[in-house]
Write a protein that holds these residues in place. Structure first.
Motif, PDB file in Angstrom:
ATOM      1  N   GLN A  38       6.773   1.977  -8.235  1.00  0.00           N
ATOM      2  CA  GLN A  38       7.166   0.851  -7.393  1.00  0.00           C
ATOM      3  C   GLN A  38       6.280   0.848  -6.168  1.00  0.00           C
ATOM      4  O   GLN A  38       6.106   1.882  -5.512  1.00  0.00           O
ATOM      5  N   LEU A  39       5.717  -0.320  -5.850  1.00  0.00           N
ATOM      6  CA  LEU A  39       4.870  -0.463  -4.672  1.00  0.00           C
ATOM      7  C   LEU A  39       5.792  -0.630  -3.467  1.00  0.00           C
ATOM      8  O   LEU A  39       6.503  -1.624  -3.356  1.00  0.00           O
ATOM      9  N   LEU A  40       5.793   0.367  -2.588  1.00  0.00           N
ATOM     10  CA  LEU A  40       6.708   0.373  -1.452  1.00  0.00           C
ATOM     11  C   LEU A  40       6.106  -0.203  -0.176  1.00  0.00           C
ATOM     12  O   LEU A  40       6.792  -0.882   0.586  1.00  0.00           O
ATOM     13  N   LYS A  59       6.093  -3.137   4.712  1.00  0.00           N
ATOM     14  CA  LYS A  59       6.767  -2.922   3.434  1.00  0.00           C
ATOM     15  C   LYS A  59       6.198  -3.850   2.385  1.00  0.00           C
ATOM     16  O   LYS A  59       5.960  -5.024   2.652  1.00  0.00           O
ATOM     17  N   GLY A  60       5.987  -3.326   1.198  1.00  0.00           N
ATOM     18  CA  GLY A  60       5.585  -4.131   0.056  1.00  0.00           C
ATOM     19  C   GLY A  60       4.370  -5.001   0.303  1.00  0.00           C
ATOM     20  O   GLY A  60       3.565  -4.749   1.200  1.00  0.00           O
ATOM     21  N   VAL A  61       4.264  -6.042  -0.526  1.00  0.00           N
ATOM     22  CA  VAL A  61       3.196  -7.030  -0.402  1.00  0.00           C
ATOM     23  C   VAL A  61       3.800  -8.407  -0.665  1.00  0.00           C
ATOM     24  O   VAL A  61       4.658  -8.553  -1.536  1.00  0.00           O
ATOM     25  N   ILE A  62       3.377  -9.379   0.082  1.00  0.00           N
ATOM     26  CA  ILE A  62       3.864 -10.762  -0.005  1.00  0.00           C
ATOM     27  C   ILE A  62       5.390 -10.832  -0.190  1.00  0.00           C
ATOM     28  O   ILE A  62       5.904 -11.595  -0.985  1.00  0.00           O
ATOM     29  N   GLY A  63       6.106  -9.999   0.579  1.00  0.00           N
ATOM     30  CA  GLY A  63       7.558 -10.017   0.538  1.00  0.00           C
ATOM     31  C   GLY A  63       8.178  -9.354  -0.682  1.00  0.00           C
ATOM     32  O   GLY A  63       9.376  -9.499  -0.924  1.00  0.00           O
ATOM     33  N   THR A  94       1.383   2.675  -0.717  1.00  0.00           N
ATOM     34  CA  THR A  94       2.304   3.771  -0.965  1.00  0.00           C
ATOM     35  C   THR A  94       3.163   3.351  -2.149  1.00  0.00           C
ATOM     36  O   THR A  94       3.795   2.285  -2.122  1.00  0.00           O
ATOM     37  N   LEU A  95       3.112   4.154  -3.185  1.00  0.00           N
ATOM     38  CA  LEU A  95       3.852   3.881  -4.421  1.00  0.00           C
ATOM     39  C   LEU A  95       4.866   4.990  -4.662  1.00  0.00           C
ATOM     40  O   LEU A  95       4.685   6.121  -4.191  1.00  0.00           O
ATOM     41  N   ARG A 102       9.019  10.670  -6.239  1.00  0.00           N
ATOM     42  CA  ARG A 102       8.064  11.133  -5.232  1.00  0.00           C
ATOM     43  C   ARG A 102       7.086  10.017  -4.882  1.00  0.00           C
ATOM     44  O   ARG A 102       6.484   9.413  -5.773  1.00  0.00           O
ATOM     45  N   PRO A 103       6.897   9.767  -3.583  1.00  0.00           N
ATOM     46  CA  PRO A 103       5.908   8.770  -3.174  1.00  0.00           C
ATOM     47  C   PRO A 103       4.501   9.352  -3.218  1.00  0.00           C
ATOM     48  O   PRO A 103       4.312  10.566  -3.087  1.00  0.00           O
TER      49      PRO A 103
END
Length: 120
Positions: A38-40, A59-63, A94-95, A102-103
């Motif tokens: 998951q892209l955090l 946080k994230g990308v494009i919401g 950060t994934l 684990r990130p």
């Protein structure tokens, strides 16, 4: 993880008279592992042609904080506005490995933003 970026100058949104140079960039994140991630979060280092540096974290990308399964890809388009006709961007995502919880960071290699007339 394989990350590729395709930048594009947006002439119709830019104005040299106002020192406003708009670029879109399309990012493709490919999960080449056998685990879902998951892209955090994102981090960008944006360097203007003048040498001025601006850093962006969020946080994230494009919401979104997308879940990317094994062998899947996630693609999105965003933009950057520079004061100069040439600049660069680089950064990291950060994934989260959803199996181990684990990130980890996946780097985004430096890429160039350039108004076509500014290239030699």
């Amino acid at each position: 993880m394989r990350i590729s970026v395709t930048p594009r100058y947006r002439e119709q949104l830019s104005s040299a008279a106002e020192a406003r140079y708009v670029f879109s960039y399309t990012v493709t994140v490919r999960n080449e592992s056998d685990r879902s991630v998951q892209l955090l979060a994102r981090y960008w280092k944006i360097t203007q042609g003048s040498g001025e540096v601006h850093e962006v974290r969020g946080k994230g990308v494009i919401g979104q904080q997308p879940l990317i399964g094994p062998g899947q890809r996630f693609r999105y388009t965003s933009r950057a506005v520079l004061d100069t006709p040439v600049g660069t961007m680089e950064g990291a995502y950060t994934l989260l490995d959803t199996t181990t919880q684990r990130p980890f960071d996946a780097p985004v290699a430096l890429f160039r933003l350039a108004q076509p007339a500014a290239l030699h």
